[in-house]
Every structure is written in structure tokens, then in C-alpha cells.
Design a protein around this motif. Structure first.
Motif, PDB file in Angstrom:
ATOM      1  N   THR A  67       0.855  -1.197   0.000  1.00 38.93           N
ATOM      2  CA  THR A  67       0.000   0.000   0.000  1.00 38.93           C
ATOM      3  C   THR A  67       0.887   1.242   0.000  1.00 38.93           C
ATOM      4  OG1 THR A  67      -1.698  -1.184   1.252  1.00 38.93           O
ATOM      5  CG2 THR A  67      -1.833   1.232   1.208  1.00 38.93           C
ATOM      6  N   PHE A  68       0.640   2.128  -0.967  1.00 36.72           N
ATOM      7  CA  PHE A  68       1.401   3.369  -1.088  1.00 36.72           C
ATOM      8  C   PHE A  68       0.506   4.560  -0.751  1.00 36.72           C
ATOM      9  CE2 PHE A  68       3.324   0.401  -4.055  1.00 36.72           C
ATOM     10  CZ  PHE A  68       4.676   0.564  -3.833  1.00 36.72           C
ATOM     11  N   VAL A  69       1.112   5.611  -0.235  1.00 38.50           N
ATOM     12  CA  VAL A  69       0.438   6.894  -0.034  1.00 38.50           C
ATOM     13  C   VAL A  69       1.241   7.960  -0.766  1.00 38.50           C
ATOM     14  CG1 VAL A  69      -0.196   8.687   1.616  1.00 38.50           C
ATOM     15  CG2 VAL A  69      -0.620   6.289   2.171  1.00 38.50           C
ATOM     16  N   LYS A  70       0.565   8.707  -1.618  1.00 43.22           N
ATOM     17  CA  LYS A  70       1.233   9.772  -2.348  1.00 43.22           C
ATOM     18  C   LYS A  70       1.005  11.098  -1.631  1.00 43.22           C
ATOM     19  CE  LYS A  70       1.742  11.835  -6.938  1.00 43.22           C
ATOM     20  NZ  LYS A  70       1.316  11.820  -8.344  1.00 43.22           N
ATOM     21  N   LYS A  71       2.098  11.750  -1.275  1.00 44.57           N
ATOM     22  CA  LYS A  71       2.012  13.038  -0.597  1.00 44.57           C
ATOM     23  C   LYS A  71       2.303  14.144  -1.608  1.00 44.57           C
ATOM     24  CE  LYS A  71       3.360  11.269   3.950  1.00 44.57           C
ATOM     25  NZ  LYS A  71       4.327  11.387   5.077  1.00 44.57           N
ATOM     26  N   ILE A  72       1.334  15.020  -1.765  1.00 48.38           N
ATOM     27  CA  ILE A  72       1.462  16.088  -2.754  1.00 48.38           C
ATOM     28  C   ILE A  72       2.065  17.326  -2.096  1.00 48.38           C
ATOM     29  CG2 ILE A  72       0.208  17.580  -4.353  1.00 48.38           C
ATOM     30  CD1 ILE A  72      -1.906  15.381  -4.551  1.00 48.38           C
ATOM     31  N   GLY A  73       3.189  17.743  -2.654  1.00 47.82           N
ATOM     32  CA  GLY A  73       3.862  18.925  -2.126  1.00 47.82           C
ATOM     33  C   GLY A  73       3.327  20.192  -2.769  1.00 47.82           C
ATOM     34  N   GLN A  74       3.956  21.307  -2.423  1.00 44.73           N
ATOM     35  CA  GLN A  74       3.524  22.588  -2.976  1.00 44.73           C
ATOM     36  C   GLN A  74       3.847  22.680  -4.458  1.00 44.73           C
ATOM     37  OE1 GLN A  74       5.406  25.543  -0.555  1.00 44.73           O
ATOM     38  NE2 GLN A  74       3.837  25.431   1.050  1.00 44.73           N
ATOM     39  N   HIS A  75       4.883  21.956  -4.886  1.00 45.73           N
ATOM     40  CA  HIS A  75       5.265  21.948  -6.296  1.00 45.73           C
ATOM     41  C   HIS A  75       5.273  20.507  -6.780  1.00 45.73           C
ATOM     42  CE1 HIS A  75       6.357  26.142  -5.796  1.00 45.73           C
ATOM     43  NE2 HIS A  75       7.063  25.786  -4.712  1.00 45.73           N
ATOM     44  N   LEU A  76       4.978  20.301  -8.057  1.00 45.40           N
ATOM     45  CA  LEU A  76       4.874  18.955  -8.597  1.00 45.40           C
ATOM     46  C   LEU A  76       6.126  18.120  -8.331  1.00 45.40           C
ATOM     47  CD1 LEU A  76       3.047  19.307 -12.021  1.00 45.40           C
ATOM     48  CD2 LEU A  76       2.301  18.043 -10.007  1.00 45.40           C
ATOM     49  N   HIS A  77       7.299  18.732  -8.495  1.00 45.00           N
ATOM     50  CA  HIS A  77       8.527  17.942  -8.354  1.00 45.00           C
ATOM     51  C   HIS A  77       8.845  17.635  -6.894  1.00 45.00           C
ATOM     52  CE1 HIS A  77       9.785  22.181  -8.129  1.00 45.00           C
ATOM     53  NE2 HIS A  77      10.746  21.750  -7.304  1.00 45.00           N
ATOM     54  N   HIS A  78       8.043  18.108  -5.974  1.00 40.89           N
ATOM     55  CA  HIS A  78       8.245  17.792  -4.558  1.00 40.89           C
ATOM     56  C   HIS A  78       7.302  16.693  -4.060  1.00 40.89           C
ATOM     57  CE1 HIS A  78      10.210  21.968  -3.822  1.00 40.89           C
ATOM     58  NE2 HIS A  78      11.118  21.026  -4.112  1.00 40.89           N
ATOM     59  N   ASP A  79       6.455  16.149  -4.967  1.00 42.08           N
ATOM     60  CA  ASP A  79       5.576  15.051  -4.562  1.00 42.08           C
ATOM     61  C   ASP A  79       6.412  13.839  -4.148  1.00 42.08           C
ATOM     62  OD1 ASP A  79       3.574  16.703  -5.282  1.00 42.08           O
ATOM     63  OD2 ASP A  79       2.852  15.517  -6.981  1.00 42.08           O
ATOM     64  N   THR A  80       5.957  13.141  -3.110  1.00 44.61           N
ATOM     65  CA  THR A  80       6.657  11.932  -2.644  1.00 44.61           C
ATOM     66  C   THR A  80       5.661  10.784  -2.481  1.00 44.61           C
ATOM     67  OG1 THR A  80       6.365  12.557  -0.318  1.00 44.61           O
ATOM     68  CG2 THR A  80       8.414  13.245  -1.402  1.00 44.61           C
ATOM     69  N   THR A  81       6.165   9.590  -2.642  1.00 48.16           N
ATOM     70  CA  THR A  81       5.352   8.387  -2.443  1.00 48.16           C
ATOM     71  C   THR A  81       5.965   7.569  -1.323  1.00 48.16           C
ATOM     72  OG1 THR A  81       4.762   8.334  -4.792  1.00 48.16           O
ATOM     73  CG2 THR A  81       4.428   6.315  -3.527  1.00 48.16           C
ATOM     74  N   GLN A  82       5.133   7.159  -0.398  1.00 50.08           N
ATOM     75  CA  GLN A  82       5.614   6.435   0.782  1.00 50.08           C
ATOM     76  C   GLN A  82       4.876   5.103   0.919  1.00 50.08           C
ATOM     77  OE1 GLN A  82       5.138   8.604   4.411  1.00 50.08           O
ATOM     78  NE2 GLN A  82       5.913   6.959   5.720  1.00 50.08           N
ATOM     79  N   VAL A  83       5.645   4.044   1.185  1.00 55.54           N
ATOM     80  CA  VAL A  83       5.042   2.736   1.444  1.00 55.54           C
ATOM     81  C   VAL A  83       4.543   2.721   2.889  1.00 55.54           C
ATOM     82  CG1 VAL A  83       5.440   0.249   1.622  1.00 55.54           C
ATOM     83  CG2 VAL A  83       6.569   1.566  -0.192  1.00 55.54           C
ATOM     84  N   VAL A  84       3.257   2.444   3.069  1.00 50.72           N
ATOM     85  CA  VAL A  84       2.699   2.445   4.426  1.00 50.72           C
ATOM     86  C   VAL A  84       2.458   1.031   4.962  1.00 50.72           C
ATOM     87  CG1 VAL A  84       1.664   4.714   4.233  1.00 50.72           C
ATOM     88  CG2 VAL A  84       0.350   2.697   3.521  1.00 50.72           C
ATOM     89  N   SER A  85       2.372   0.035   4.068  1.00 45.45           N
ATOM     90  CA  SER A  85       2.199  -1.341   4.554  1.00 45.45           C
ATOM     91  C   SER A  85       2.588  -2.345   3.483  1.00 45.45           C
ATOM     92  CB  SER A  85       0.753  -1.603   5.002  1.00 45.45           C
ATOM     93  OG  SER A  85      -0.119  -1.632   3.893  1.00 45.45           O
ATOM     94  N   ARG A  86       3.104  -3.474   3.947  1.00 47.36           N
ATOM     95  CA  ARG A  86       3.375  -4.616   3.078  1.00 47.36           C
ATOM     96  C   ARG A  86       2.711  -5.835   3.722  1.00 47.36           C
ATOM     97  NH1 ARG A  86       7.919  -3.390  -0.292  1.00 47.36           N
ATOM     98  NH2 ARG A  86       9.036  -1.538   0.429  1.00 47.36           N
ATOM     99  N   GLN A  87       1.976  -6.578   2.953  1.00 47.89           N
ATOM    100  CA  GLN A  87       1.253  -7.717   3.514  1.00 47.89           C
ATOM    101  C   GLN A  87       1.308  -8.901   2.558  1.00 47.89           C
ATOM    102  OE1 GLN A  87      -2.829  -6.909   4.436  1.00 47.89           O
ATOM    103  NE2 GLN A  87      -3.185  -8.899   5.395  1.00 47.89           N
ATOM    104  N   ASN A  88       1.758 -10.057   3.084  1.00 50.38           N
ATOM    105  CA  ASN A  88       1.748 -11.289   2.304  1.00 50.38           C
ATOM    106  C   ASN A  88       0.422 -12.005   2.512  1.00 50.38           C
ATOM    107  OD1 ASN A  88       4.391 -11.151   1.229  1.00 50.38           O
ATOM    108  ND2 ASN A  88       5.241 -11.815   3.178  1.00 50.38           N
ATOM    109  N   GLU A  89      -0.122 -12.532   1.447  1.00 48.00           N
ATOM    110  CA  GLU A  89      -1.356 -13.300   1.525  1.00 48.00           C
ATOM    111  C   GLU A  89      -1.147 -14.646   0.839  1.00 48.00           C
ATOM    112  OE1 GLU A  89      -4.796 -11.318   0.105  1.00 48.00           O
ATOM    113  OE2 GLU A  89      -4.545  -9.557   1.403  1.00 48.00           O
ATOM    114  N   VAL A  90      -1.638 -15.713   1.462  1.00 45.45           N
ATOM    115  CA  VAL A  90      -1.639 -17.034   0.842  1.00 45.45           C
ATOM    116  C   VAL A  90      -3.057 -17.304   0.384  1.00 45.45           C
ATOM    117  CG1 VAL A  90      -1.298 -19.503   1.206  1.00 45.45           C
ATOM    118  CG2 VAL A  90       0.292 -17.866   2.228  1.00 45.45           C
ATOM    119  N   THR A  91      -3.240 -17.523  -0.909  1.00 44.82           N
ATOM    120  CA  THR A  91      -4.584 -17.628  -1.471  1.00 44.82           C
ATOM    121  C   THR A  91      -5.066 -19.070  -1.596  1.00 44.82           C
ATOM    122  OG1 THR A  91      -3.626 -17.551  -3.694  1.00 44.82           O
ATOM    123  CG2 THR A  91      -4.357 -15.462  -2.725  1.00 44.82           C
ATOM    124  N   ALA A  92      -4.151 -20.024  -1.752  1.00 42.61           N
ATOM    125  CA  ALA A  92      -4.574 -21.427  -1.907  1.00 42.61           C
ATOM    126  C   ALA A  92      -3.353 -22.331  -1.885  1.00 42.61           C
ATOM    127  CB  ALA A  92      -5.335 -21.623  -3.221  1.00 42.61           C
TER     128      ALA A  92
END
Length: 289
Positions: free
Chosen positions: A151-176
Motif C-alpha cells: 500500500t502506497f500513499v502519495k504526498k502532494i507537495g507545494q510543487h509537482l517535483h516535490h511530490d513523494t510516495t511512501q510505502v505504508v504497509s506490506r502484507q503477504n497473503e496465501v490464497t490457496a
């Protein structure tokens, strides 16, 4: 001239080494006039084939074949509770300090044909850049299906080139869990123990480890199931010969990944016990010396 099947000591004429005489895919006993083999259709979920085309299984092994997804689910739930939780005590500490079993109560277990198993194994190798599922002559009979959600969260700065993306969670799932159809109960459960160990590694957030270490540990758990749960310990038990045969196969496996991987894991287990081995692997990604 005659040959003899390993372990079972069946004597047979050498011409049967090259004339297409079938062997049971589960125990490798050879067909004979008084021990005919049953042929299972690959494309019809293990239905009996009357034209001789398909995988052969002997009558001894056919008696205990796990025949449906419903039967497989019952065996999974028994293994989850009585083996992984009660016997092995493979629990994981949560953030609240609680120890719990990470294997889910209702993990789908599907009986599948060889082609389905091979196709999914091939896709996984491409995704994870791993070696073949038949490494060193070892043929895959099970596969754990898993995925990682980030899961990522994009943080929008005052200027386009200052936008940052941060990983907020990683989760492994076993489906079958996918397991080859037509396996007798002892072999089926030993394969399921192996695959449940893969699932436990994913759900317990073990770090990525060397393939030989991971497969060796999964084979160790498979061995422990056969050793303690696979049948009666007296020679009079009707499945004792099969149980010992499958144990011997694990020890004698020639491949580096599965065979030597198991022997290394077994050596560590006999020195330190299962809990210390698992704790060390989770910390260092390696077996203790």
C-alpha cells in the motif's frame, strides 16, 4: 536376467525396464499379473481411465487416495490444529505480545492435474526468477499460491517535483494450496505439510531465504509429520511400510535443493531442536551451524 524394485523387493524380468510396463507413481511398485495397476485420467480430476492412458497407481495406494477438495479441506484443518499448533508449537508473536497460529482456518486446498500444477509452477518461477520445479529429478506434487500487497500513499507537495510516495504497509497473503490429485493419504499429507510450511513462512513475514534452505525446512516438516503422525509405529500397522518408504524417499532424495537441503535442515534440527532452528532462520536467513 532379473531386477528388483528398491525397498519393495519385487523381482521382475529385465525386459520390463524398457517395454513400457508401468509403475505406481506414488510408491514405484511395478505392475504384475497379481498386482495390476489402476490408471487415473489427468484431465478429469483422477477418474479411472479405461484406455490405459494416464498416471498409474497400485491397488494398495489407491485404497487411501484423497478423492475430493472436501476431503482435502478436512485434512488441512486437522493438520493445522493437531500438528502445526499442538505438536510443533509453530506460533508467531503478534505486536500485542500474543502467540498465535498464522495458518488460516479456511485456506482453500485444491486437487489439480499435473498440467495445472506445472503451469502455475512455471508462472511462479518467472515471477520469482527461481529454478525449475523438477530440479534434479524432483517432481513437484504441491504448490503454495501467495501474493504480496503493498500500500502506497502519495504526498502532494507545494510543487509537482516535490511530490513523494511512501510505502505504508506490506502484507503477504496465501490464497490457496494446490496438490496433485490422486495421491494416497500418507503422501498427500506429507506434501500438504511441506506446502503449509511455505504458507507459514509467507504469513509470518520470514525474510526471503535461499531456496535450498526454505525447501529443506519444508521437507523437514514433511518428515516430522510422517515420523509422528503418518501411521502406527508398530510393524503391524497396515500402512507402516508406505510410511517408512516415504520417509526413506525424503532422506535419499538426490537433488541439491530438496535432498541436501533436507539433510542440512535435519542435522540442524537434531542439534538444536525445531524452535531454535526456525528462530535462527528468521533472524539470519540461514541454518545454524
Amino acid at each position: 536376467m532379473y531386477s528388483e524394485t528398491p525397498y519393495w523387493k519385487q523381482k521382475f524380468c529385465n525386459k520390463h525396464l524398457s517395454d513400457g510396463t508401468k509403475r505406481c507413481f506414488a510408491c514405484q511398485r511395478i505392475a504384475s499379473w497379481n498386482q495390476p495397476l489402476i490408471t487415473l485420467k489427468e484431465e478429469e480430476g483422477g477418474a479411472v481411465s479405461h484406455d490405459g492412458e494416464g498416471r498409474a497407481i497400485c491397488e494398495e495406494c489407491a485404497v487411501t487416495v484423497v478423492a475430493s477438495n472436501e476431503d482435502a479441506q478436512v485434512l488441512y484443518e486437522e493438520m493445522r490444529t493437531s500438528f502445526f499448533k499442538d505438536k510443533l508449537g509453530l506460533l508467531t508473536s503478534t505486536s500485542s505480545g500474543e502467540n498465535k497460529l498464522v495458518l488460516p482456518e479456511k485456506l482453500p486446498v485444491h486437487l489439480v492435474a499435473t498440467q495445472v500444477l506445472n503451469e502455475n509452477a512455471s508462472k511462479r518461477r518467472e515471477t520469482h526468477n527461481r529454478s525449475g520445479s523438477s530440479e534434479g529429478g524432483h517432481h513437484t506434487m504441491g504448490l503454495t499460491m501467495s501474493e504480496k500487497r503493498v500500500t502506497f500513499v502519495k504526498k502532494i507537495g507545494q510543487h509537482l517535483h516535490h511530490d513523494t510516495t511512501q510505502v505504508v504497509s506490506r502484507q503477504n497473503e496465501v490464497t490457496a494450496i494446490l496438490i496433485l490429485h490422486g495421491l494416497p493419504r500418507l503422501l498427500f499429507c506429507s506434501v500438504m505439510a511441506h506446502e503449509c510450511t511455505h504458507a507459514m513462512f509467507r504469513l509470518s513475514d520470514y525474510p526471503p531465504m535461499n531456496l535450498q534452505v526454505e525447501e529443506g525446512l519444508c521437507q523437514l516438516i514433511s518428515y516430522l509429520w510422517l515420523q509422528g503422525e503418518g501411521g502406527g509405529k508398530g510393524a503391524s500397522h497396515p500402512r507402516e511400510k508406505e510410511r517408512v518408504y516415504y520417509i526413506n524417499k525424503i532422506f535419499e532424495e538426490p537433488s541439491e535443493v530438496y535432498g541436501q537441503g533436507f539433510r542440512d535442515a535435519f542435522e540442524a534440527y537434531t542439534k538444536y531442536g525445531l524452535k531454535r532452528v526456525m528462530d535462527h532462520v528468521k533472524l539470519t536467513q540461514m541454518l545454524p551451524c
